[in-house]
Scaffold this motif. Structure first.
Motif, mmCIF file in Angstrom:
data_model
loop_
_atom_site.group_PDB
_atom_site.id
_atom_site.type_symbol
_atom_site.label_atom_id
_atom_site.label_comp_id
_atom_site.label_asym_id
_atom_site.label_seq_id
_atom_site.Cartn_x
_atom_site.Cartn_y
_atom_site.Cartn_z
ATOM 1 N N GLN A 39 57.411 55.258 -9.387
ATOM 2 C CA GLN A 39 56.320 54.417 -8.811
ATOM 3 C C GLN A 39 55.439 55.401 -7.948
ATOM 4 O O GLN A 39 55.862 55.403 -6.816
ATOM 5 C CB GLN A 39 56.692 53.118 -8.112
ATOM 6 N N PRO A 40 54.497 55.927 -8.466
ATOM 7 C CA PRO A 40 53.913 56.929 -7.669
ATOM 8 C C PRO A 40 53.079 56.176 -6.505
ATOM 9 O O PRO A 40 53.154 57.003 -5.320
ATOM 10 C CB PRO A 40 52.922 57.394 -8.666
ATOM 11 N N SER A 41 52.661 55.224 -6.640
ATOM 12 C CA SER A 41 51.826 54.434 -5.540
ATOM 13 C C SER A 41 52.799 54.526 -4.279
ATOM 14 O O SER A 41 52.776 54.539 -3.069
ATOM 15 C CB SER A 41 51.285 53.042 -5.791
ATOM 16 N N ASP A 42 54.230 54.018 -4.632
ATOM 17 C CA ASP A 42 55.208 53.663 -3.651
ATOM 18 C C ASP A 42 55.602 55.133 -2.921
ATOM 19 O O ASP A 42 55.806 55.263 -1.727
ATOM 20 C CB ASP A 42 56.226 52.996 -4.158
ATOM 21 N N LEU A 43 55.783 56.007 -4.045
ATOM 22 C CA LEU A 43 56.092 57.211 -3.519
ATOM 23 C C LEU A 43 55.057 58.070 -2.421
ATOM 24 O O LEU A 43 55.361 58.704 -1.508
ATOM 25 C CB LEU A 43 56.479 58.279 -4.655
ATOM 26 N N ALA A 44 53.658 57.801 -2.801
ATOM 27 C CA ALA A 44 52.851 58.271 -2.139
ATOM 28 C C ALA A 44 52.721 57.651 -0.611
ATOM 29 O O ALA A 44 52.506 58.396 0.254
ATOM 30 C CB ALA A 44 51.334 58.067 -2.808
ATOM 31 N N ASP A 45 53.130 56.341 -0.478
ATOM 32 C CA ASP A 45 53.051 55.802 0.809
ATOM 33 C C ASP A 45 54.101 56.447 1.613
ATOM 34 O O ASP A 45 54.037 56.719 2.777
ATOM 35 C CB ASP A 45 53.164 54.178 0.487
ATOM 36 N N ARG A 46 55.305 56.565 0.995
ATOM 37 C CA ARG A 46 56.331 57.234 1.603
ATOM 38 C C ARG A 46 56.130 58.389 2.300
ATOM 39 O O ARG A 46 56.438 58.862 3.341
ATOM 40 C CB ARG A 46 57.682 57.075 0.821
ATOM 41 N N LEU A 71 50.336 62.000 -7.647
ATOM 42 C CA LEU A 71 50.414 61.569 -6.173
ATOM 43 C C LEU A 71 49.341 62.180 -5.402
ATOM 44 O O LEU A 71 48.695 61.465 -4.452
ATOM 45 C CB LEU A 71 51.664 62.587 -5.438
ATOM 46 N N ALA A 72 48.954 63.231 -5.761
ATOM 47 C CA ALA A 72 47.456 63.964 -5.111
ATOM 48 C C ALA A 72 46.341 62.984 -5.283
ATOM 49 O O ALA A 72 45.589 62.692 -4.700
ATOM 50 C CB ALA A 72 47.176 65.256 -5.962
ATOM 51 N N ARG A 73 46.085 62.384 -6.499
ATOM 52 C CA ARG A 73 45.066 61.443 -6.966
ATOM 53 C C ARG A 73 45.152 60.220 -6.016
ATOM 54 O O ARG A 73 44.237 59.910 -5.232
ATOM 55 C CB ARG A 73 45.094 61.084 -8.239
ATOM 56 N N ILE A 74 46.407 59.876 -5.666
ATOM 57 C CA ILE A 74 46.578 58.803 -4.724
ATOM 58 C C ILE A 74 46.316 58.853 -3.421
ATOM 59 O O ILE A 74 45.453 58.233 -2.675
ATOM 60 C CB ILE A 74 47.853 58.014 -5.115
ATOM 61 N N ILE A 75 46.764 60.008 -2.937
ATOM 62 C CA ILE A 75 46.483 60.533 -1.481
ATOM 63 C C ILE A 75 45.117 60.770 -1.202
ATOM 64 O O ILE A 75 44.458 60.351 -0.039
ATOM 65 C CB ILE A 75 47.435 61.819 -1.176
ATOM 66 N N SER A 77 42.836 59.204 -2.602
ATOM 67 C CA SER A 77 41.901 58.068 -2.774
ATOM 68 C C SER A 77 41.997 57.425 -1.354
ATOM 69 O O SER A 77 41.496 56.506 -1.051
ATOM 70 C CB SER A 77 42.410 57.198 -3.809
ATOM 71 N N HIS A 78 43.089 57.645 -0.581
ATOM 72 C CA HIS A 78 43.250 57.286 0.792
ATOM 73 C C HIS A 78 42.497 58.043 1.835
ATOM 74 O O HIS A 78 42.560 58.012 3.137
ATOM 75 C CB HIS A 78 44.705 57.469 1.245
ATOM 76 N N GLY A 79 41.598 59.123 1.426
ATOM 77 C CA GLY A 79 40.687 59.642 2.164
ATOM 78 C C GLY A 79 41.465 61.005 2.600
ATOM 79 O O GLY A 79 40.938 61.467 3.742
ATOM 80 N N GLN A 80 42.614 61.325 2.349
ATOM 81 C CA GLN A 80 43.341 62.466 3.022
ATOM 82 C C GLN A 80 43.119 63.680 1.768
ATOM 83 O O GLN A 80 43.429 63.557 0.538
ATOM 84 C CB GLN A 80 44.525 61.872 3.325
ATOM 85 N N ASP A 81 42.914 64.847 2.542
ATOM 86 C CA ASP A 81 42.876 65.954 1.780
ATOM 87 C C ASP A 81 44.422 66.441 1.340
ATOM 88 O O ASP A 81 45.364 66.033 1.916
ATOM 89 C CB ASP A 81 42.468 67.256 2.542
ATOM 90 N N CYS A 82 44.630 66.791 -0.044
ATOM 91 C CA CYS A 82 45.966 67.048 -0.456
ATOM 92 C C CYS A 82 46.011 68.209 -1.181
ATOM 93 O O CYS A 82 44.836 68.565 -2.054
ATOM 94 C CB CYS A 82 46.157 65.771 -1.721
ATOM 95 N N PHE A 83 46.746 69.146 -1.133
ATOM 96 C CA PHE A 83 46.555 70.604 -1.637
ATOM 97 C C PHE A 83 48.026 70.631 -2.395
ATOM 98 O O PHE A 83 49.219 70.188 -2.170
ATOM 99 C CB PHE A 83 46.570 71.696 -0.645
ATOM 100 N N CYS A 84 48.189 71.643 -3.160
ATOM 101 C CA CYS A 84 49.379 71.852 -3.972
ATOM 102 C C CYS A 84 49.398 73.221 -4.322
ATOM 103 O O CYS A 84 48.532 73.946 -4.583
ATOM 104 C CB CYS A 84 48.984 71.111 -5.297
ATOM 105 N N PRO A 143 44.536 72.765 6.597
ATOM 106 C CA PRO A 143 45.245 71.747 7.128
ATOM 107 C C PRO A 143 45.560 70.549 5.961
ATOM 108 O O PRO A 143 44.231 70.202 5.365
ATOM 109 C CB PRO A 143 44.526 71.468 8.224
ATOM 110 N N GLY A 144 46.323 69.791 5.854
ATOM 111 C CA GLY A 144 46.469 68.843 5.009
ATOM 112 C C GLY A 144 48.033 68.865 4.367
ATOM 113 O O GLY A 144 48.701 69.727 4.522
ATOM 114 N N LEU A 145 48.178 67.473 3.681
ATOM 115 C CA LEU A 145 49.443 67.565 2.926
ATOM 116 C C LEU A 145 49.561 68.379 1.715
ATOM 117 O O LEU A 145 48.492 68.597 1.095
ATOM 118 C CB LEU A 145 49.448 66.137 2.416
ATOM 119 N N LEU A 146 50.913 69.121 1.754
ATOM 120 C CA LEU A 146 50.867 70.309 0.732
ATOM 121 C C LEU A 146 52.118 69.692 0.039
ATOM 122 O O LEU A 146 53.035 69.680 0.308
ATOM 123 C CB LEU A 146 51.141 71.429 1.516
#
Length: 683
Positions: A39-46, A71-75, A77-84, A143-146
């Motif tokens: 469940q990508p949405s639940d995982l993204a919240d965690r 996960l990156a798309r969902i993150i 959408s919460h207004g947080q930068d996501c890098f990979c 800086p941001g979630l990686l």
């Protein structure tokens, strides 16, 4: 699964490690990790609730890259930068194959910010360079979630070291391992020992491991698109420092197609593909405006002859081992040895020097899945089983000295009983020698079941032939055959050609060449909605004959050109080239002729009878020295040199023989050191 159970699963590993340091409190190590649902949405919240560096692991084809993007798309959408960082150089989620790339999620997908070249597709073999390259990208990440999309290496030492190394060296705080309900979580013990948050997640139910050919086609398409605007640059190799795992400089045919990267201060400046190495000049294809430096990285990523980007075999390793041939009987006594016994594994055959490097020459080439054997020379055959003689279709004799033809009596005796005709090829007078050996016996009790042989003597561009049958005194002369370029046998699967050399008597050297194999990619066939049928045989036949414009009728009654279908559906496995040469004088004519015959051979079996200190003996007897053998192999640009037919005077100093050979040629395939020591002890 209850939320409470999931939280326990996340905390398990970290709490276990912390409690192990407490001398008072003892807890039991858990033996499993419960799988969270996909469940990508639940995982993204965690993930958003804690952790900035998340490592996504799992086997190839389990959906890591798909989940990473979701996960990156969902993150985002919460207004947080996501890098990979996509860290799988063989099948990257984005970027180029042979590299690791840093990307930022945008509405349209990943945008590459930076990349580091590895010039390999093998994350397991080059795991330390991989981790180092990923670390350099982490330093560059804003800086941001990686998220780090790990390679699908999850087994053995490579999987264990890669997982623990990435966690420790990259400061990972969360590991997300994808698994399947039907299997144990991969690297379970390693995960439970990590001092980080661990989440085991069920793979997407539709995740499927892509076929090897499909992965090769995908990465090749990406690489070709990158090079579409490339231009060719010529550089002096003398001004370049090579790093990584480059092939030997004196083996130019090992360089074309290699992925390469120019490095400056540890960072990748540009990446391209080598076109050729010739006369100290290196030709490289690079995209327009690419910079170059004096440091060039190469490993094993290479566009092969079939046009697909894959992994080149480690140079001079491979397919050649020093082992007892599987179809040869043991030596008759424990203290007897013909020396190391090379066994070469080819794609469709294997070749074994049955009597080792000291005893009578006899190369057994076994064609797999055909119950068919070819023999090159017929020295002492006592170690071959009779069933091998039943399956020999062709024998290629260098000359009629007893150590090269004495084993014919084994072949003669073993084929009594009505076997098919066996063909023998060799120099002038071979018919008379074979006839004499056959007529030396009384054949009054075999009736019409005597073995039958067709003998062909090489006289320039002519074959003089005769048919001999045991029990019949007279030979049957057969029509003379004209040959071109020494072609003796042209079989659907292979060909054999010959040249005549000088040993004080004419001797024949031979080259065996398997033909390219055309294989249908079943995954591609299904992807194009096509079903198998006789049309595939016609397609392969047209491609094999070079008729690429031929129209192929498909099952849906439409037609397409063979070239178009071949590019989409067919992979080509190039043929292999094996050369056999023994008992030749060290003359300029012999060297030139043999080097031309062996040009770019995969394996050259070549005699090396004497050390350089005994070159006068070599001259008198018409043999090669170690230096002459090595120089011929180097001039021919062979991939592997297998020297043999050593004088027995060197039984106690075999290391010296190989040392002289390696001094003259970098392509010598060496036997294990312990086998050299065993030979010295037995001698």
């Amino acid at each position: 699964m209850k939320a409470g159970d999931a939280e326990v699963a996340e905390r398990t590993a970290a709490s276990t490690v912390n409690n192990l340091t407490d001398p008072v409190q003892i807890i039991a190590m858990p033996h499993s990790l419960p799988l969270l649902p996909y469940q990508p949405s639940d995982l993204a919240d965690r993930l958003l609730a804690g952790g900035q560096r998340i490592l996504l692991c799992g086997e190839t084809g389990i959906g890591k890259s798909t989940l990473t993007a979701e996960l990156a798309r969902i993150i985002a959408s919460h207004g947080q930068d996501c890098f990979c960082i996509t860290a799988d150089p063989g099948s990257p989620g984005f970027g180029l194959p042979g590299t690791v790339s840093l990307g930022q999620w945008r509405a349209s997908g990943w945008r590459v910010l930076a990349f580091e070249a590895l010039c390999t597709l093998d994350a397991g073999r080059f795991r330390l360079p991989l981790i180092t390259a990923v670390n350099r990208l982490i330093i560059q990440a804003p800086p941001g979630l990686l998220l780090i999309d790990a390679p699908g290496v999850i087994r053995g030492i490579a999987g264990s070291e890669l997982l623990t190394g990435m966690v420790e060296l990259l400061n990972i705080d969360t590991v997300l391992m994808l698994g399947r309900q039907s299997k144990q979580v991969p690297l379970l013990n390693e995960l439970l020992a990590l001092p980080v948050r661990v989440m085991a997640v069920h793979a997407h139910p539709e995740a499927r491991r892509p076929g090897k050919k499909a992965r090769a086609r995908n990465r090749t398409g990406t690489w070709r698109a990158y090079l579409d605007t490339a231009h060719e640059t010529t550089l002096n190799l003398s001004g370049i420092r090579l790093t990584g795992a480059p092939p030997p400089v004196d083996v130019p045919d090992a360089w074309p197609g290699r992925q390469c990267a120019f490095i400056d201060a540890g960072r990748t400046v540009s990446i391209g593909e080598i076109v050729a190495l010739q006369d100290g000049k290196l030709n490289v294809r690079l995209p327009a405006a690419s910079a170059t430096t004096d440091i060039l990285l190469l490993r094993d990523a290479r566009t092969e002859k079939n046009g697909l980007l894959g992994s080149a075999e480690p140079f001079s390793s491979s397919a050649l081992q020093y082992l007892p041939p599987t179809d040869a009987l043991p030596y008759p006594t424990a203290n007897y040895s013909g020396g190391p016994r090379p066994v070469a594994k080819l794609i469709g055959a294997y070749a074994a020097l049955v009597n080792g490097v000291f005893d009578d020459p006899l190369l057994h080439l076994r064609l797999r899945q055909q119950q068919r054997s070819l023999l090159f020379d017929l020295g002492d055959s006592g170690r071959l089983q009779a069933r091998i003689a039943h399956q020999v279709s062709d024998v290629f004799i260098s000359h009629a000295h007893i150590d090269h033809i004495g084993g014919f009596l084994w072949l003669l005796r073993s084929r009594v009983g009505g076997f098919p005709v066996c063909r023998l090829f060799g120099p002038p007078s071979l018919i008379g020698h074979i006839q004499g050996l056959i007529n030396g016996f009384l054949w009054d009790r075999i009736g019409d079941t005597g073995p039958v042989f067709e003998i062909a003597e090489v006289h320039g561009n002519r074959l003089l032939r005769a048919r001999l049958k045991a029990g019949f005194q007279d030979r049957e002369d057969l029509p003379e055959i004209r040959i071109t370029d020494g072609l003796l046998v042209d079989d659907p699967l292979f060909s054999v050609r010959t040249i005549t050399l000088d040993h004080g008597t004419p001797v024949q050297a031979y080259v065996f060449e398997s033909k390219a194999r055309l294989n249908v990619d079943q995954t591609a066939l299904k992807a194009h909605g096509l079903s198998a049928g006789p049309w595939l045989n016609r397609l392969k036949q047209c491609l094999a004959e070079g008729d690429k414009e031929a129209q192929i009728l498909l099952p849906d009654h439409t037609t397409r050109k063979a070239a178009e279908l071949g590019a989409r559906l067919v992979t080509v496995t190039p043929g292999e080239k094996l050369v056999y040469a023994t008992d030749l004088a060290d003359t300029e004519a012999n060297r030139s002729a043999l080097a031309a015959l062996a040009r770019n051979a995969d394996i050259l079996f070549c005699e090396s009878a004497f050390l350089e200190t005994d070159r006068e003996q070599a001259r008198r007897t018409g043999h090669l020295t170690t230096q002459a053998c090595g120089r011929i192999a180097t001039a021919a640009d062979v991939r592997q040199l297998v020297p043999f037919h050593f004088s027995r005077r060197y039984e106690t100093c075999l290391e010296t023989v190989y040392q002289e050979l390696t001094d003259a040629c970098s392509r010598v395939v060496m036997p294990p050191k312990d086998s050299l020591q065993d030979i010295r002890k037995q001698a």
